[in-house]
Design a protein around this motif. Structure first.
Motif, short mmCIF file in Angstrom:
data_model
loop_
_atom_site.label_atom_id
_atom_site.label_comp_id
_atom_site.label_asym_id
_atom_site.label_seq_id
_atom_site.Cartn_x
_atom_site.Cartn_y
_atom_site.Cartn_z
N ARG A 61 4.12 4.16 -12.35
CA ARG A 61 4.60 2.81 -11.98
C ARG A 61 5.24 2.12 -13.17
O ARG A 61 6.30 1.50 -13.04
N ARG A 97 -5.79 10.74 -11.18
CA ARG A 97 -4.65 10.41 -10.31
C ARG A 97 -4.26 8.94 -10.47
O ARG A 97 -3.08 8.61 -10.58
N GLN A 98 -5.26 8.05 -10.53
CA GLN A 98 -4.99 6.62 -10.71
C GLN A 98 -4.34 6.35 -12.07
O GLN A 98 -3.41 5.56 -12.17
N ARG A 99 -4.84 7.02 -13.11
CA ARG A 99 -4.28 6.84 -14.46
C ARG A 99 -2.82 7.26 -14.48
O ARG A 99 -1.96 6.54 -14.98
N ALA A 138 -0.78 7.63 -11.91
CA ALA A 138 0.01 6.78 -11.02
C ALA A 138 0.38 5.47 -11.73
O ALA A 138 1.50 4.98 -11.58
N ALA A 139 -0.56 4.92 -12.51
CA ALA A 139 -0.27 3.70 -13.26
C ALA A 139 0.86 3.94 -14.26
O ALA A 139 1.74 3.09 -14.44
N GLU A 150 -9.89 11.49 -8.70
CA GLU A 150 -9.40 10.14 -8.41
C GLU A 150 -9.02 9.36 -9.66
O GLU A 150 -7.97 8.72 -9.72
N ALA A 151 -9.87 9.40 -10.69
CA ALA A 151 -9.61 8.62 -11.91
C ALA A 151 -8.32 9.09 -12.60
O ALA A 151 -7.51 8.27 -13.03
N THR A 153 0.83 -1.21 0.00
CA THR A 153 0.00 0.00 0.00
C THR A 153 0.86 1.26 0.00
O THR A 153 0.62 2.19 -0.76
N GLU A 195 1.08 7.84 -6.41
CA GLU A 195 0.00 8.82 -6.37
C GLU A 195 0.51 10.16 -5.85
O GLU A 195 0.16 11.21 -6.37
#
Length: 110
Positions: A81, A73-75, A77-78, A70-71, A52, A59
């Motif tokens: 990574r 930020r997730q995109r 962050a992916a 949120e969407a 986690t 993020e």
């Protein structure tokens, strides 16, 4: 500092100076401890906090102020990574290439 260490539950009596365990013995003890831990607990459960924190790092990297939805930020962050792991792969390729070059030019360095 060595003389200030406390005794462990399983003191080392292997070869080495001052009765210290050899690296092979330490490795076997660590492996034994890991097997015992995983026999009693789910490895996904024990590694969840670290995983986690690792994923949250990306993020924070892409949205340090927390202003993105949120969407998005997730995109992002992916993608961060993917860049991170690709960078690791590139470093591994370079290291293997350097090792091959070192071996082909007269042996390994000390």
């Amino acid at each position: 500092m060595r003389d200030k260490r406390t005794d462990s539950a399983a003191p080392a009596h292997g070869p080495g100076r001052d009765g210290a365990a050899s690296s092979a013995e330490r490795s076997l003890r660590a492996r034994l401890a890991a097997y015992a831990l995983h026999a009693q607990r789910d490895s996904r459960e024990t590694s969840a906090p670290g995983r986690t924190a690792f994923l949250a790092r990306f993020e924070r990297e892409v949205d340090p102020d927390g202003t993105l939805d949120e969407a998005e930020r997730q995109r992002r962050a992916a993608q961060a990574r993917s860049a991170y792991f690709t960078r690791l792969s590139l470093a591994a390729v370079k290291a293997r290439k350097a090792q091959r070059a070192q071996r082909s030019h007269g042996g390994e360095a000390a």
